[in-house]
Design a protein around this motif. Structure first.
Motif, PDB file in Angstrom:
ATOM      1  N   VAL A 113      37.678   0.933  62.061  1.00 22.00           N
ATOM      2  CA  VAL A 113      38.573   1.668  61.698  1.00 22.00           C
ATOM      3  C   VAL A 113      38.376   3.186  62.372  1.00 22.00           C
ATOM      4  O   VAL A 113      39.670   3.671  62.655  1.00 22.00           O
ATOM      5  N   ILE A 114      37.397   3.718  62.299  1.00 26.15           N
ATOM      6  CA  ILE A 114      37.130   4.795  63.165  1.00 26.15           C
ATOM      7  C   ILE A 114      36.649   4.254  64.496  1.00 26.15           C
ATOM      8  O   ILE A 114      35.445   3.703  64.448  1.00 26.15           O
ATOM      9  N   PRO A 115      37.374   4.335  65.524  1.00 27.66           N
ATOM     10  CA  PRO A 115      36.941   3.738  66.857  1.00 27.66           C
ATOM     11  C   PRO A 115      35.602   4.304  67.320  1.00 27.66           C
ATOM     12  O   PRO A 115      34.996   5.394  67.052  1.00 27.66           O
ATOM     13  N   ARG A 116      34.867   3.130  68.031  1.00 30.87           N
ATOM     14  CA  ARG A 116      33.680   3.703  68.603  1.00 30.87           C
ATOM     15  C   ARG A 116      33.623   4.967  69.554  1.00 30.87           C
ATOM     16  O   ARG A 116      32.652   5.716  69.691  1.00 30.87           O
ATOM     17  N   SER A 117      34.943   5.030  70.082  1.00 26.80           N
ATOM     18  CA  SER A 117      35.116   6.049  70.992  1.00 26.80           C
ATOM     19  C   SER A 117      35.000   7.260  70.562  1.00 26.80           C
ATOM     20  O   SER A 117      34.906   8.539  71.017  1.00 26.80           O
ATOM     21  N   ARG A 118      35.227   7.486  69.006  1.00 36.56           N
ATOM     22  CA  ARG A 118      35.397   8.679  68.474  1.00 36.56           C
ATOM     23  C   ARG A 118      34.132   8.700  67.270  1.00 36.56           C
ATOM     24  O   ARG A 118      34.232   9.536  66.232  1.00 36.56           O
ATOM     25  N   GLY A 119      33.042   8.014  67.589  1.00 40.38           N
ATOM     26  CA  GLY A 119      31.823   8.071  66.753  1.00 40.38           C
ATOM     27  C   GLY A 119      31.793   6.895  65.875  1.00 40.38           C
ATOM     28  O   GLY A 119      30.922   7.162  65.124  1.00 40.38           O
ATOM     29  N   GLY A 120      32.727   6.041  65.579  1.00 48.16           N
ATOM     30  CA  GLY A 120      32.497   5.107  64.409  1.00 48.16           C
ATOM     31  C   GLY A 120      31.493   4.180  64.955  1.00 48.16           C
ATOM     32  O   GLY A 120      31.180   3.790  65.979  1.00 48.16           O
ATOM     33  N   ARG A 121      30.780   3.756  63.835  1.00 45.16           N
ATOM     34  CA  ARG A 121      29.716   2.683  63.903  1.00 45.16           C
ATOM     35  C   ARG A 121      30.311   1.417  63.549  1.00 45.16           C
ATOM     36  O   ARG A 121      31.117   1.243  62.688  1.00 45.16           O
ATOM     37  N   THR A 122      29.271   0.573  63.814  1.00 47.37           N
ATOM     38  CA  THR A 122      29.584  -0.798  63.448  1.00 47.37           C
ATOM     39  C   THR A 122      29.018  -1.066  62.113  1.00 47.37           C
ATOM     40  O   THR A 122      27.862  -1.814  62.119  1.00 47.37           O
ATOM     41  N   THR A 123      29.629  -0.887  61.022  1.00 51.12           N
ATOM     42  CA  THR A 123      28.750  -1.040  59.746  1.00 51.12           C
ATOM     43  C   THR A 123      29.998  -1.639  58.790  1.00 51.12           C
ATOM     44  O   THR A 123      31.242  -1.573  59.005  1.00 51.12           O
ATOM     45  N   TRP A 124      29.550  -2.055  57.626  1.00 46.67           N
ATOM     46  CA  TRP A 124      30.394  -2.482  56.747  1.00 46.67           C
ATOM     47  C   TRP A 124      31.693  -1.706  56.459  1.00 46.67           C
ATOM     48  O   TRP A 124      32.696  -2.016  56.021  1.00 46.67           O
ATOM     49  N   GLN A 125      31.237  -0.186  56.361  1.00 47.29           N
ATOM     50  CA  GLN A 125      32.263   0.538  55.726  1.00 47.29           C
ATOM     51  C   GLN A 125      33.293   0.833  56.901  1.00 47.29           C
ATOM     52  O   GLN A 125      34.181   1.935  56.620  1.00 47.29           O
ATOM     53  N   ASN A 126      32.863   0.549  58.085  1.00 52.17           N
ATOM     54  CA  ASN A 126      33.643   0.912  59.372  1.00 52.17           C
ATOM     55  C   ASN A 126      34.661  -0.447  59.981  1.00 52.17           C
ATOM     56  O   ASN A 126      35.146  -0.197  60.848  1.00 52.17           O
ATOM     57  N   ILE A 127      34.258  -1.561  59.812  1.00 51.10           N
ATOM     58  CA  ILE A 127      34.873  -2.539  60.288  1.00 51.10           C
ATOM     59  C   ILE A 127      35.576  -3.371  59.242  1.00 51.10           C
ATOM     60  O   ILE A 127      35.320  -3.485  58.162  1.00 51.10           O
TER      61      ILE A 127
END
Length: 191
Positions: A113-127
């Protein structure tokens, strides 16, 4: 349409119940191959609840193949579910969270949801689950920047009960009649 079989399904699988007589999993349905079941019975890890008419023999014993077994030791269902691709897709109902298109697991992708390029992590809350075209269209932008709002708020860590409920929305194509008393789907029997 789900089919209820009166003869054993191919391979004689057994429905596996927890010690409280509820299925360990609805999706995928908790079934074991007959070889594993015989081994578990021999090791006294399970109780036989129902059997098929099929008998297997060895030089020293003979056993009717179990169709339903229950574990002797309760498996705690309150543990946190593993963060896996399958569990994310199950949480999201195997549907793209941007366009709503239903798909098979192989047709879906992970989307940050928040791209990795913008600091988004691979977590339940962001995938979330996304179809390939929506994932490509969104690219390295947030849903707001891409004009692609999430259809519903799904990016959260589900508990085991939520995943069990989600799994009940996807009944298998067949069930053996000996399993019906332990499964909770609305099943229409064909005449």
């Amino acid at each position: 349409m789900m089919q209820v079989l009166t003869r054993p399904p191919s391979g004689f699988p057994a429905l596996v119940l927890n010690a409280d007589f509820r299925p360990l999993s609805y999706y995928p349905l908790s079934i074991w191959p007959w070889e594993e079941v015989v081994k578990a019975v021999w090791q006294e890890r399970v109780d036989v609840v129902a059997t098929y008419d099929k008998v297997v023999r060895s030089p020293s014993m003979e056993m009717q193949l179990p169709s339903v077994i229950s574990l002797k030791s309760y498996v705690d269902q309150d543990r946190k579910p593993a963060f896996t691709r399958f569990n994310v897709f199950l949480r999201d109902g195997f549907a793209c969270q941007y366009c709503g298109e239903q798909g098979l697991a192989q047709d879906l992708t992970f989307d940050h949801v928040i791209p990795r390029s913008r600091g988004g992590r691979t977590t339940w809350q962001n995938i979330v689950a996304a179809c390939g075209p929506c994932n490509l269209r969104k690219g390295g932008r947030t849903p707001q920047q891409a004009g692609m709002p999430l259809l519903r708020r799904t990016a959260h860590q589900p508990n085991s009960w939520e995943l069990q409920e989600a799994g009940r929305r996807f009944p298998p194509h067949y069930l053996h009649q000996s399993w019906l008393d332990y499964l909770y789907w609305d099943i229409e029997l064909e005449p």
